[in-house]
Design a protein around this motif. Structure first.
Motif, PDB file in Angstrom:
ATOM      1  N   SER A  98       0.825  -1.212   0.000  1.00  0.00           N
ATOM      2  CA  SER A  98       0.000   0.000   0.000  1.00  0.00           C
ATOM      3  C   SER A  98       0.855   1.257   0.000  1.00  0.00           C
ATOM      4  CB  SER A  98      -0.906   0.014   1.243  1.00  0.00           C
ATOM      5  OG  SER A  98      -1.682  -1.158   1.333  1.00  0.00           O
ATOM      6  N   PRO A 102       0.926   3.237  -6.937  1.00  0.00           N
ATOM      7  CA  PRO A 102       0.425   2.342  -7.981  1.00  0.00           C
ATOM      8  C   PRO A 102       1.238   2.506  -9.268  1.00  0.00           C
ATOM      9  CG  PRO A 102      -1.366   3.577  -6.967  1.00  0.00           C
ATOM     10  CD  PRO A 102      -0.104   4.200  -6.504  1.00  0.00           C
ATOM     11  N   LEU A 106      -1.711   2.125 -14.428  1.00  0.00           N
ATOM     12  CA  LEU A 106      -3.063   2.054 -13.873  1.00  0.00           C
ATOM     13  C   LEU A 106      -3.769   3.404 -13.946  1.00  0.00           C
ATOM     14  CD1 LEU A 106      -2.525  -0.188 -10.698  1.00  0.00           C
ATOM     15  CD2 LEU A 106      -3.422  -0.857 -12.936  1.00  0.00           C
ATOM     16  N   HIS A 110      -3.642   6.821  -6.131  1.00  0.00           N
ATOM     17  CA  HIS A 110      -3.493   6.081  -4.882  1.00  0.00           C
ATOM     18  C   HIS A 110      -4.331   4.805  -4.964  1.00  0.00           C
ATOM     19  CE1 HIS A 110      -7.008   8.714  -4.417  1.00  0.00           C
ATOM     20  NE2 HIS A 110      -7.510   7.732  -3.685  1.00  0.00           N
ATOM     21  N   TRP A 111      -4.012   3.882  -4.077  1.00  0.00           N
ATOM     22  CA  TRP A 111      -4.689   2.577  -4.083  1.00  0.00           C
ATOM     23  C   TRP A 111      -6.091   2.684  -3.497  1.00  0.00           C
ATOM     24  CZ3 TRP A 111      -2.686  -1.083  -6.903  1.00  0.00           C
ATOM     25  CH2 TRP A 111      -1.300  -1.224  -7.034  1.00  0.00           C
ATOM     26  N   LEU A 116      -6.027  -2.736  -5.009  1.00  0.00           N
ATOM     27  CA  LEU A 116      -4.869  -3.423  -4.434  1.00  0.00           C
ATOM     28  C   LEU A 116      -5.173  -4.896  -4.211  1.00  0.00           C
ATOM     29  CD1 LEU A 116      -2.000  -3.206  -3.388  1.00  0.00           C
ATOM     30  CD2 LEU A 116      -2.924  -2.614  -1.136  1.00  0.00           C
ATOM     31  N   ARG A 119      -4.716  -6.605  -7.362  1.00  0.00           N
ATOM     32  CA  ARG A 119      -3.286  -6.669  -7.681  1.00  0.00           C
ATOM     33  C   ARG A 119      -2.587  -7.791  -6.917  1.00  0.00           C
ATOM     34  NH1 ARG A 119      -0.079  -4.115 -11.633  1.00  0.00           N
ATOM     35  NH2 ARG A 119       2.079  -3.998 -10.907  1.00  0.00           N
TER      36      ARG A 119
END
Length: 357
Positions: A98, A102, A106, A110-111, A116, A119
């Motif tokens: 985290s 990223p 993508l 931010h995630w 995530l 991923r």
């Protein structure tokens, strides 16, 4: 041969209260509560068939849990261990992923937990659980500001010294202005608060202009000298300084102010030089939070301005003056308890304000 009801199940000593507690509990799994009820009903001599109907299961299930209780007591009602190795998910690895940005492909800044999770090949709820455990919130962002004032230490010691040990026979005033206060009129009347419902207002409004609130907070009492003016130029600031002079005649005044350009114009400097009973103490650059009147401005915003609905700047000014009058009737001293040493430890650390996106 006719079927005979099973004999009442013999409960172990002290188990009845424990089983009744399991049945009533809202914190245990539904399956465990059902098994406890089966055992209690069996202890009353009710037939297996009737118990199955009451709890919504099969007769064979009732017989099985009776046998499990007879063999192992309440412990026998727990779920048996599942076969196979339980899956181990390292929350630290999730958090470590985290903290890395990223991939650019993508196209996100931010995630999210779902992104995530996809991923890493795990469920998004597991990601969210790891974030809660470690206090990670990728969707939030703060701001920070470093003070680069070369006189940082001297100014902090000076201002905090005024707060903690004011000079005898002198008044310490925190002075500043809150500019661009908007006079907003909602397009429809707001709805009042009701039981179970907060107050509500429309998102759209009519803007009727702005006002500037000048304020001088006396830290020893909390009393505020204030004035509403259409602009915040040197002319308005000079007029407010003269108002302070009339409010505190024949007294030594120490003014805490920030480094706003209006506070340092030649005209203002000249007037202060002619009025020797005024002594100015400037806060460090990028450290206006050291001025206690900023705390009072936040109170004004929350209690008087945020929900204000007015049809003119004059009406806005009237509401501000009403708040100031009410405040002065109930005011209290403003006390800063942190020493200059404690403040300086944090002065050049990022001070963040969090926002969610």
């Amino acid at each position: 041969m006719a079927n005979h009801p099973a004999a009442p199940l013999l409960l172990r000593q002290g188990d009845r209260e424990k089983l009744q507690s399991l049945v009533r509990s809202t914190a245990v799994r539904a399956g465990l509560a059902q098994r406890a009820r089966i055992v209690l009903l069996a202890a009353e001599g009710i037939s297996n068939t009737e118990i199955a109907e009451k709890v919504g299961t099969t007769r064979n299930t009732v017989i099985a849990w009776r046998a499990r209780y007879t063999e192992a007591g309440i412990k026998g009602l727990a779920d048996a261990d599942r076969s196979g190795r339980p899956r181990q998910i390292d929350h630290r690895a999730i958090v470590a992923a985290s903290l890395r940005p990223p991939p650019k492909k993508l196209g996100v800044t931010h995630w999210s937990s779902r992104l995530l999770g996809s991923r890493l090949g795990i469920d998004h709820t597991t990601v969210a659980q790891a974030w809660r455990e470690y206090g990670v919130a990728p969707w939030r962002e703060g701001t920070f500001k470093f003070s680069t004032d070369p006189q940082l230490v001297a100014k902090v010691v000076d201002v905090v010294g005024l707060y903690l040990a004011p000079p005898e026979n002198a008044v310490v005033l925190c002075v500043d202005e809150k500019s661009q206060i908007q006079a907003l009129e909602r397009t429809s009347p707001s709805l009042p608060m009701q039981p179970g419902k907060p107050a509500a207002r429309t998102h759209d409004y009519i803007r009727h202009g702005t006002s500037t609130l000048f304020a001088a907070l006396e830290i020893a009492t909390g009393h505020v000298t204030a004035a509403c003016k259409p602009r915040h130029r040197r002319q308005e600031f000079l007029a407010f300084l003269k108002q302070i002079a009339r409010t505190y005649p024949d007294q030594q005044l120490h003014l805490v102010m920030d480094n706003y350009a209006t506070h340092k114009t030649p005209e203002v400097k000249a007037w202060l030089a002619e009025n020797a009973r005024f002594r100015v103490h400037f806060t460090p650059t990028s450290a206006s939070w050291l001025n206690l009147v900023e705390v009072w401005f936040s109170i004004v915003e929350r209690q008087a301005l945020h929900r204000a609905e007015v049809a003119s700047v004059q009406e806005l000014n009237a509401k501000i003056r009403a708040f100031v009058t009410g405040w002065n009737d109930r005011c209290h001293p403003f006390v800063r308890t942190k020493t200059s040493t404690e403040i300086l430890r944090k002065a050049n650390r990022p001070t963040t304000s969090k926002t969610g996106h």
